[in-house]
Design a protein around this motif. Structure first.
Motif, short mmCIF file in Angstrom:
data_model
loop_
_atom_site.label_atom_id
_atom_site.label_comp_id
_atom_site.label_asym_id
_atom_site.label_seq_id
_atom_site.Cartn_x
_atom_site.Cartn_y
_atom_site.Cartn_z
N GLU A 171 11.01 4.72 -5.32
CA GLU A 171 9.88 5.53 -5.80
C GLU A 171 9.86 6.89 -5.09
OE1 GLU A 171 8.24 4.62 -8.38
OE2 GLU A 171 6.61 6.08 -8.40
N ILE A 172 10.19 6.90 -3.81
CA ILE A 172 10.27 8.16 -3.07
C ILE A 172 11.36 9.05 -3.68
CG2 ILE A 172 10.94 9.15 -0.81
CD1 ILE A 172 9.51 6.68 0.47
N VAL A 173 12.49 8.44 -4.04
CA VAL A 173 13.58 9.19 -4.68
C VAL A 173 13.11 9.72 -6.04
CG1 VAL A 173 15.89 9.00 -5.69
CG2 VAL A 173 15.41 7.90 -3.49
N ARG A 174 12.46 8.84 -6.81
CA ARG A 174 12.02 9.23 -8.15
C ARG A 174 11.03 10.38 -8.10
NH1 ARG A 174 8.49 8.50 -12.18
NH2 ARG A 174 6.89 7.53 -10.88
N LYS A 175 10.17 10.36 -7.10
CA LYS A 175 9.16 11.42 -6.96
C LYS A 175 9.72 12.67 -6.28
CE LYS A 175 4.95 10.61 -8.00
NZ LYS A 175 3.95 9.69 -7.63
N LYS A 176 11.02 12.66 -5.95
CA LYS A 176 11.68 13.79 -5.28
C LYS A 176 10.99 14.15 -3.97
CE LYS A 176 13.89 16.05 -9.25
NZ LYS A 176 13.81 14.94 -10.22
N MET A 177 10.50 13.12 -3.28
CA MET A 177 9.89 13.34 -1.97
C MET A 177 10.93 13.16 -0.88
SD MET A 177 6.35 11.21 -2.55
CE MET A 177 5.84 11.25 -0.83
N ALA A 178 10.62 13.73 0.28
CA ALA A 178 11.50 13.56 1.44
C ALA A 178 11.03 12.38 2.26
CB ALA A 178 11.49 14.83 2.28
N LEU A 179 12.00 11.72 2.89
CA LEU A 179 11.71 10.62 3.83
C LEU A 179 11.64 11.22 5.23
CD1 LEU A 179 11.53 7.48 4.23
CD2 LEU A 179 13.97 7.58 4.78
N LEU B 70 0.82 -1.21 0.00
CA LEU B 70 0.00 0.00 0.00
C LEU B 70 0.86 1.26 0.00
CD1 LEU B 70 -2.94 -0.87 2.44
CD2 LEU B 70 -3.12 -0.28 0.01
N CYS B 71 1.98 1.22 0.72
CA CYS B 71 2.88 2.39 0.75
C CYS B 71 3.40 2.69 -0.66
CB CYS B 71 4.05 2.14 1.69
SG CYS B 71 3.63 2.16 3.44
N LEU B 72 3.83 1.63 -1.37
CA LEU B 72 4.35 1.82 -2.73
C LEU B 72 3.26 2.38 -3.63
CD1 LEU B 72 6.56 1.51 -4.86
CD2 LEU B 72 5.87 -0.87 -5.14
N GLU B 73 2.08 1.81 -3.52
CA GLU B 73 0.95 2.29 -4.34
C GLU B 73 0.64 3.76 -4.04
OE1 GLU B 73 -2.49 -0.42 -4.34
OE2 GLU B 73 -3.73 1.38 -4.13
N ALA B 74 0.69 4.11 -2.75
CA ALA B 74 0.40 5.50 -2.36
C ALA B 74 1.40 6.46 -2.99
CB ALA B 74 0.45 5.63 -0.83
N VAL B 75 2.68 6.13 -2.89
CA VAL B 75 3.71 7.03 -3.43
C VAL B 75 3.59 7.12 -4.95
CG1 VAL B 75 6.19 7.47 -3.64
CG2 VAL B 75 5.25 6.68 -1.46
N GLY C 44 18.86 8.54 -2.15
CA GLY C 44 17.99 9.48 -1.43
C GLY C 44 18.78 10.58 -0.77
N THR C 45 18.28 11.79 -0.84
CA THR C 45 18.99 12.93 -0.23
C THR C 45 18.07 13.77 0.64
OG1 THR C 45 18.49 14.25 -2.20
CG2 THR C 45 20.65 13.17 -2.13
N ARG C 46 16.77 13.60 0.48
CA ARG C 46 15.85 14.52 1.17
C ARG C 46 15.29 13.87 2.44
NH1 ARG C 46 15.14 14.81 -4.24
NH2 ARG C 46 15.13 16.89 -5.20
N PHE C 47 15.48 14.57 3.55
CA PHE C 47 14.95 14.11 4.83
C PHE C 47 14.10 15.19 5.45
CE2 PHE C 47 18.73 11.55 4.20
CZ PHE C 47 18.34 10.29 4.63
N SER C 48 13.07 14.76 6.18
CA SER C 48 12.20 15.68 6.91
C SER C 48 12.12 15.22 8.36
CB SER C 48 10.80 15.65 6.28
OG SER C 48 9.89 16.41 7.05
N LEU C 49 12.13 16.18 9.28
CA LEU C 49 12.01 15.85 10.70
C LEU C 49 10.62 16.23 11.19
CD1 LEU C 49 15.37 17.10 12.29
CD2 LEU C 49 14.62 14.74 11.98
N GLY C 50 9.94 15.26 11.81
CA GLY C 50 8.61 15.54 12.35
C GLY C 50 8.37 14.74 13.62
N SER C 51 7.79 15.39 14.60
CA SER C 51 7.51 14.70 15.87
C SER C 51 6.20 13.93 15.82
CB SER C 51 7.43 15.71 17.01
OG SER C 51 6.31 16.57 16.81
#
Ligand SMILES: [Zn+2]
Ligand SMILES: [Zn+2]
Length: 259
Positions: free
Chosen positions: A175-183, A131-136, A211-218
């Protein structure tokens, strides 16, 4: 700009009663909230958890006049296969600074519900990462993939057990990398649910895959979890040679250095 908490909820989410003002008191800088959008929400008796966009924007615009424009607008989109068309039509014509993408449920139950304990853990993991892959793949408007461990929190998974799913995780991270999304590094997942070792492994896998993009969230639902263990998460990134995180304004990337 210093890095800020890119995953927080207020009373605009049904599972929070926190105010913007209380978060604003924690900092002189920017805050962003990322409110829930979960259609057919098992936590809401199968009804739709839909952010009241007009009220949200109105409250933020009012407070931004008082507080020097310090609040950014965000949403956490909970993906299901069945609700994908509703998600698309909800997002149409609305404007956010950041869009998080999550998988919380499988259309039947939320992965934090006790019913998960009656399932075969490997089946749950297979279904969740599919489901995660499908979502992205499907959702083009998202900036950040949130809490990759949400679906396995109840399972008490070790790194060795997660590694059995490396082929699926690899597909997801590519897929996250391809979509230029942050992890996202979800710091409550890491330090409250005890999944920091899973994060250490997935961060390294993501870096290996480019992958190069990271996001910090609590994932704070109240101010007591604001920037929860942020220094520890920043240390973990620095140990892996990462020197900045990605933040979003009008869904455009801004880099914030981890110092
Ligand atoms: Zn979430
Ligand atoms: Zn959240």
């Amino acid at each position: 700009m210093t890095y800020y908490d890119q995953h927080m909820h207020t009373h605009f989410s049904p599972d929070s009663s926190e105010t913007f003002e209380n978060y604003l008191e924690q900092t002189d800088g920017v805050i962003v909230t990322t409110e829930h959008l979960d259609f057919n929400d098992p936590y809401n008796d199968g009804t739709d958890t839909v952010l009241d966009y007009d009220a949200y924007i109105e409250e933020i615009e009012g407070l931004n006049l008082q507080y020097g424009g310090r609040i950014r607008r965000g949403i956490e989109v909970g993906y299901t296969r069945e609700s994908f068309p509703q998600i698309q039509s909800y997002l149409e014509g609305k404007s956010f600074d950041v869009v998080l993408l999550s998988v919380h449920q499988n259309g039947e139950y939320d992965y934090l519900m006790p019913v998960v304990d009656t399932k075969n853990p490997k089946d749950v993991m297979n279904e969740y990462y599919d489901l995660c892959l499908e979502a992205v793949r499907n959702v083009d408007q998202a900036n950040v993939f949130a809490h990759f461990d949400y679906g396995i929190r109840r399972l008490g998974v070790s790194v060795e057990e997660l590694k059995e799913f490396e082929p699926q995780l690899t597909e997801l991270l590519k897929e996250i990398v391809r979509k230029k999304m942050a992890l996202e590094l979800n710091t409550r997942s890491m330090y409250e649910y005890g999944n920091v070792d899973l994060y250490r492994y997935v961060i390294q896998l993501y870096l290996q895959l480019g992958g190069t993009r990271f996001s910090l969230g609590s994932d704070a639902h109240s101010t007591d979890k604001y920037r929860y263990h942020f220094e520890d998460a920043a240390d973990l990134l620095r140990e892996n040679g990462v020197i900045s995180v990605v933040q979003y304004r009008n869904q455009e990337e801004e880099l914030a250095r981890l110092d």
